[in-house]
Design an enzyme around this catalytic site. Structure first.
Site, PDB file in Angstrom:
ATOM      1  N   GLY A  15      35.683  41.083  54.912  1.00 32.76           N
ATOM      2  CA  GLY A  15      35.818  41.302  53.465  1.00 32.76           C
ATOM      3  C   GLY A  15      35.789  40.022  52.664  1.00 32.76           C
ATOM      4  O   GLY A  15      36.623  39.143  52.837  1.00 32.76           O
ATOM      5  N   PHE A  18      38.648  39.151  46.747  1.00 37.07           N
ATOM      6  CA  PHE A  18      39.534  38.092  46.250  1.00 37.07           C
ATOM      7  C   PHE A  18      40.320  37.449  47.399  1.00 37.07           C
ATOM      8  O   PHE A  18      40.453  36.229  47.472  1.00 37.07           O
ATOM      9  CB  PHE A  18      40.513  38.661  45.220  1.00 37.07           C
ATOM     10  CG  PHE A  18      39.872  38.947  43.893  1.00 37.07           C
ATOM     11  CD1 PHE A  18      39.601  37.909  43.015  1.00 37.07           C
ATOM     12  CD2 PHE A  18      39.546  40.235  43.517  1.00 37.07           C
ATOM     13  CE1 PHE A  18      39.012  38.152  41.785  1.00 37.07           C
ATOM     14  CE2 PHE A  18      38.954  40.495  42.294  1.00 37.07           C
ATOM     15  CZ  PHE A  18      38.686  39.453  41.425  1.00 37.07           C
ATOM     16  N   VAL A  83      31.602  46.611  59.120  1.00 39.54           N
ATOM     17  CA  VAL A  83      32.474  46.687  60.299  1.00 39.54           C
ATOM     18  C   VAL A  83      32.915  48.135  60.496  1.00 39.54           C
ATOM     19  O   VAL A  83      33.445  48.769  59.577  1.00 39.54           O
ATOM     20  CB  VAL A  83      33.686  45.750  60.169  1.00 39.54           C
ATOM     21  CG1 VAL A  83      34.574  45.859  61.406  1.00 39.54           C
ATOM     22  CG2 VAL A  83      33.223  44.315  59.970  1.00 39.54           C
ATOM     23  N   GLU A 174      40.574  50.780  29.774  1.00 33.77           N
ATOM     24  CA  GLU A 174      39.500  49.872  29.353  1.00 33.77           C
ATOM     25  C   GLU A 174      38.181  50.627  29.186  1.00 33.77           C
ATOM     26  O   GLU A 174      37.439  50.398  28.229  1.00 33.77           O
ATOM     27  CB  GLU A 174      39.378  48.719  30.366  1.00 33.77           C
ATOM     28  CG  GLU A 174      40.612  47.822  30.281  1.00 33.77           C
ATOM     29  CD  GLU A 174      40.684  46.676  31.289  1.00 33.77           C
ATOM     30  OE1 GLU A 174      41.594  45.856  31.138  1.00 33.77           O
ATOM     31  OE2 GLU A 174      39.866  46.608  32.202  1.00 33.77           O
ATOM     32  N   ASP A 305      44.556  44.216  48.956  1.00 36.67           N
ATOM     33  CA  ASP A 305      44.807  45.644  48.693  1.00 36.67           C
ATOM     34  C   ASP A 305      45.107  46.444  49.955  1.00 36.67           C
ATOM     35  O   ASP A 305      45.865  47.405  49.927  1.00 36.67           O
ATOM     36  CB  ASP A 305      43.572  46.278  48.034  1.00 36.67           C
ATOM     37  CG  ASP A 305      43.529  46.043  46.533  1.00 36.67           C
ATOM     38  OD1 ASP A 305      44.384  45.282  46.028  1.00 36.67           O
ATOM     39  OD2 ASP A 305      42.640  46.613  45.871  1.00 36.67           O
ATOM     40  N   ALA A 322      44.460  41.677  41.769  1.00 35.95           N
ATOM     41  CA  ALA A 322      43.777  40.461  42.217  1.00 35.95           C
ATOM     42  C   ALA A 322      44.762  39.343  42.595  1.00 35.95           C
ATOM     43  O   ALA A 322      44.576  38.674  43.617  1.00 35.95           O
ATOM     44  CB  ALA A 322      42.828  39.980  41.120  1.00 35.95           C
TER      45      ALA A 322
HETATM   46  C1  LIG Z   1      37.458  48.894  38.058  1.00 38.66           C
HETATM   47  C2  LIG Z   1      38.549  47.977  38.549  1.00 38.66           C
HETATM   48  C3  LIG Z   1      39.250  47.197  37.637  1.00 38.66           C
HETATM   49  C4  LIG Z   1      40.260  46.342  38.070  1.00 38.66           C
HETATM   50  N1  LIG Z   1      40.910  45.561  37.163  1.00 38.66           N
HETATM   51  C5  LIG Z   1      41.851  44.688  37.583  1.00 38.66           C
HETATM   52  C6  LIG Z   1      42.506  43.823  36.662  1.00 38.66           C
HETATM   53  O1  LIG Z   1      42.237  43.848  35.458  1.00 38.66           O
HETATM   54  N2  LIG Z   1      43.435  42.955  37.141  1.00 38.66           N
HETATM   55  C7  LIG Z   1      43.748  42.899  38.484  1.00 38.66           C
HETATM   56  O2  LIG Z   1      44.569  42.067  38.891  1.00 38.66           O
HETATM   57  N3  LIG Z   1      43.149  43.711  39.370  1.00 38.66           N
HETATM   58  C8  LIG Z   1      42.225  44.600  38.956  1.00 38.66           C
HETATM   59  N4  LIG Z   1      41.605  45.425  39.862  1.00 38.66           N
HETATM   60  C9  LIG Z   1      42.043  45.391  41.262  1.00 38.66           C
HETATM   61  C10 LIG Z   1      41.473  44.191  41.998  1.00 38.66           C
HETATM   62  O3  LIG Z   1      40.086  44.120  41.798  1.00 38.66           O
HETATM   63  C11 LIG Z   1      41.809  44.341  43.469  1.00 38.66           C
HETATM   64  O4  LIG Z   1      43.204  44.361  43.600  1.00 38.66           O
HETATM   65  C12 LIG Z   1      41.236  43.191  44.283  1.00 38.66           C
HETATM   66  O5  LIG Z   1      39.830  43.229  44.241  1.00 38.66           O
HETATM   67  C13 LIG Z   1      41.725  43.245  45.718  1.00 38.66           C
HETATM   68  O6  LIG Z   1      41.150  42.193  46.428  1.00 38.66           O
HETATM   69  P1  LIG Z   1      40.825  42.365  47.973  1.00 38.66           P
HETATM   70  O7  LIG Z   1      40.298  41.042  48.430  1.00 38.66           O
HETATM   71  O8  LIG Z   1      41.985  42.941  48.677  1.00 38.66           O
HETATM   72  O9  LIG Z   1      39.678  43.466  48.047  1.00 38.66           O
HETATM   73  P2  LIG Z   1      38.247  43.517  47.344  1.00 38.66           P
HETATM   74  O10 LIG Z   1      38.139  42.534  46.252  1.00 38.66           O
HETATM   75  O11 LIG Z   1      38.017  44.950  47.031  1.00 38.66           O
HETATM   76  O12 LIG Z   1      37.257  43.066  48.501  1.00 38.66           O
HETATM   77  C14 LIG Z   1      37.073  43.827  49.669  1.00 38.66           C
HETATM   78  C15 LIG Z   1      35.764  43.381  50.332  1.00 38.66           C
HETATM   79  O13 LIG Z   1      35.698  43.977  51.618  1.00 38.66           O
HETATM   80  C16 LIG Z   1      34.378  44.434  51.869  1.00 38.66           C
HETATM   81  N5  LIG Z   1      34.483  45.519  52.846  1.00 38.66           N
HETATM   82  C17 LIG Z   1      35.232  46.636  52.778  1.00 38.66           C
HETATM   83  N6  LIG Z   1      35.105  47.377  53.891  1.00 38.66           N
HETATM   84  C18 LIG Z   1      34.251  46.700  54.691  1.00 38.66           C
HETATM   85  C19 LIG Z   1      33.720  46.937  55.990  1.00 38.66           C
HETATM   86  N7  LIG Z   1      34.061  48.026  56.690  1.00 38.66           N
HETATM   87  N8  LIG Z   1      32.846  46.049  56.502  1.00 38.66           N
HETATM   88  C20 LIG Z   1      32.489  44.954  55.814  1.00 38.66           C
HETATM   89  N9  LIG Z   1      32.965  44.657  54.581  1.00 38.66           N
HETATM   90  C21 LIG Z   1      33.842  45.514  54.030  1.00 38.66           C
HETATM   91  C22 LIG Z   1      33.898  44.896  50.499  1.00 38.66           C
HETATM   92  O14 LIG Z   1      32.484  44.917  50.434  1.00 38.66           O
HETATM   93  C23 LIG Z   1      34.531  43.853  49.577  1.00 38.66           C
HETATM   94  O15 LIG Z   1      33.662  42.759  49.374  1.00 38.66           O
HETATM   95  C24 LIG Z   1      40.582  46.283  39.445  1.00 38.66           C
HETATM   96  C25 LIG Z   1      39.877  47.067  40.369  1.00 38.66           C
HETATM   97  C26 LIG Z   1      38.863  47.911  39.917  1.00 38.66           C
HETATM   98  C27 LIG Z   1      38.111  48.737  40.918  1.00 38.66           C
END
Ligand SMILES: Cc1cc2nc3c(=O)[nH]c(=O)nc-3n(C[C@H](O)[C@H](O)[C@H](O)COP(=O)(O)OP(=O)(O)OC[C@H]3O[C@@H](n4cnc5c(N)ncnc54)[C@H](O)[C@@H]3O)c2cc1C
Length: 427
Positions: A15, A18, A83, A174, A305, A322
């Site tokens: 992944g 963020f 994956v 939003e 997340d 994030a």
């Molecule tokens: C529409 C929207 C608005 C948001 N607004 C806000 C905001 O204003 N403020 C805030 O703080 N948060 C906001 N969030 C939440 C924030 O974006 C998430 O909390 C954050 O992205 C989590 O980061 P992460 O690295 O855990 O996961 P993500 O950023 O979701 O990254 C996960 C990555 O894993 C990859 N992945 C997943 N499964 C697999 C797999 N099986 N194989 C290979 N790759 C895989 C995906 O392609 C992705 O690139 C928002 C979310 C959304 C959807």
């Protein structure tokens, strides 16, 4: 996967969101081999997806190539891979492009939409968790207006111009605000033959306030902003089904609509092998200790997340936002190096920097630890913070120029049906 084995320990990160990117950057110049796997070759800035859906920004401006973020780093490898399974016995990940052995594994797969088992809603509504989904929604909104123009039946026409957004968290609020601004500023000019005053934007919330994770002050103000923009805010209403035509709720209230956006919940995007009840709890998130170590393992971690970081002080896990993801990614980078050097790891301690949401032009709400404010200043703070966290100078410039242009011209030029979207309705 054609990745050479070196004398350095191999850390596989699943992944490039963020959390995954923050972690990979921390490890980039260290004596470890880092392999980042993602099913997309770009990082998505999810907080601005709603602007792509509503034609305010082009998709490229909120995405960034993962290879470019980590270019020039020795010992770093990226593979475009989905994956499918984790084998904890053989320390391997199984992907669509082959298997890969790891010494340390970090699951940073984020979250996916939670329909809470409701099949009719899952089949007929649209989601907004990725760039392709945002482009689908953008096309759908515009296709609806094109179709509405052709309808002589008033009910059919109104259903095409009736939007239902389920969930009044930041995403729902939003999106509703942006649609209301389109209704006011753009539709009358683009569709002079259509009575766009009939466009209805409904924001439906099962709880008794919008933005329930924020302060009451922010909720109240956001609701005032939404109502000022003409959004119908329905509180204490639970959506129970949608057959592609009619939205049913737990009350007598129903909506006839061609568009339902489901923004009412997310759950951890777990992977087979670590998705059983033994590892996963609340919100389908993987349980970890304060060092992000998955319960029962010393070399497998989860961040962002998908991780339920459970400690005595924090029994419910951190919010799916994030900041917790970025902070966990950075902290785990330090901890992995400590673990490899046989030093004690440091427990994760979340620094809550506050939360914010925008409703539209000059309208935002900001909750900081000791200070809450709303309105024009909050809107500038919201824009500054989002520009600051966007990856890439070009993206920041493009987003900034777009925002200035949209502000001055009351416009959203990316209202393009590039890839028509046909809903797979089970009618
Ligand atoms: C529409 C929207 C608005 C948001 N607004 C806000 C905001 O204003 N403020 C805030 O703080 N948060 C906001 N969030 C939440 C924030 O974006 C998430 O909390 C954050 O992205 C989590 O980061 P992460 O690295 O855990 O996961 P993500 O950023 O979701 O990254 C996960 C990555 O894993 C990859 N992945 C997943 N499964 C697999 C797999 N099986 N194989 C290979 N790759 C895989 C995906 O392609 C992705 O690139 C928002 C979310 C959304 C959807």
């Amino acid at each position: 996967m054609n990745i050479p084995r070196t004398s350095f320990p191999r850390i596989v990160i699943i992944g490039g969101g963020f959390a995954g990117i923050a972690l990979a950057k921390k490890l980039s110049r260290q004596e470890v081999q880092v392999v980042l796997l993602d099913k997309h070759n770009y990082h998505t800035f999810q907080p601005l997806l709603y602007q792509v859906s509503t034609g305010g920004l082009e998709p490229d401006s909120i995405a960034y190539p993962i290879r470019k973020i980590l270019k020039n780093f020795p010992n770093f490898h990226f593979r475009l891979a989905n994956v499918k399974r984790i084998s904890t016995k053989s320390n391997k990940v199984k992907t669509n492009i082959g298997d890969l052995k790891f010494d340390y594994l970090v699951i940073a797969t984020g979250s996916k939409t939670n329909f809470f088992g409701n099949e009719s809603i899952a089949a007929n509504s649209v989601e907004m968790k990725s760039i392709p989904q945002s482009l689908n929604l953008r096309s759908l909104i515009l296709e609806n207006f094109e179709e509405a123009l052709l309808k002589s039946d008033l009910n059919e026409r109104n259903a095409l111009m009736n939007f239902v957004i389920v969930g009044a968290g930041p995403t729902g609020v939003e999106l509703a605000g942006a649609l209301a601004e389109i209704k006011k500023g753009i539709l009358p000019k683009d569709y002079p033959d259509l009575d766009t005053r009939s466009v209805q934007i409904n924001l439906v919330q099962s709880g008794d306030r919008v933005l329930k994770e924020m302060s009451e002050q922010a909720s109240k103000k956001a609701e005032d902003f939404l109502e000022g923009l003409g959004v119908n805010v329905w509180k204490n209403v639970r959506v129970t089904g949608y057959d592609g035509k009619i939205v049913t709720t737990n009350s007598d209230l129903t909506f006839e609509t061609a568009t339902v956006v489901w923004a009412a919940g997310v759950k951890g995007a777990t992977i087979r092998g670590l998705d059983s009840e033994k590892f996963v709890s609340r919100g389908n998130r993987i349980n970890t200790n304060a060092y992000n170590q998955v319960t029962g393992f010393t070399n497998i971690f989860a961040v962002g997340d998908v991780a339920n970081v459970i400690t005595e002080e924090n029994p419910l896990g951190y919010p799916m936002m994030a900041q917790p993801a970025i902070q966990q990614g950075k902290q785990l980078g330090d901890n992995l190096l400590r673990l490899i050097e046989n030093k004690p790891m440091i427990p994760f301690d979340y620094k809550d920097k506050g939360s914010m949401a925008t409703v539209g032009r000059n309208k935002a709400v900001v909750d900081l630890k000791h200070f809450k404010f709303q309105g024009v200043f909050a809107w500038f703070v919201w824009m500054y913070i989002h520009l600051f966290f966007l990856i890439g100078f070009r993206n920041r410039m493009i987003v900034f120029i777009n925002w200035v242009y949209n502000y001055v011209r009351f416009d959203r030029e990316a209202r393009l049906i590039i890839r028509p979207y046909k809903k797979k309705l089970k009618r």
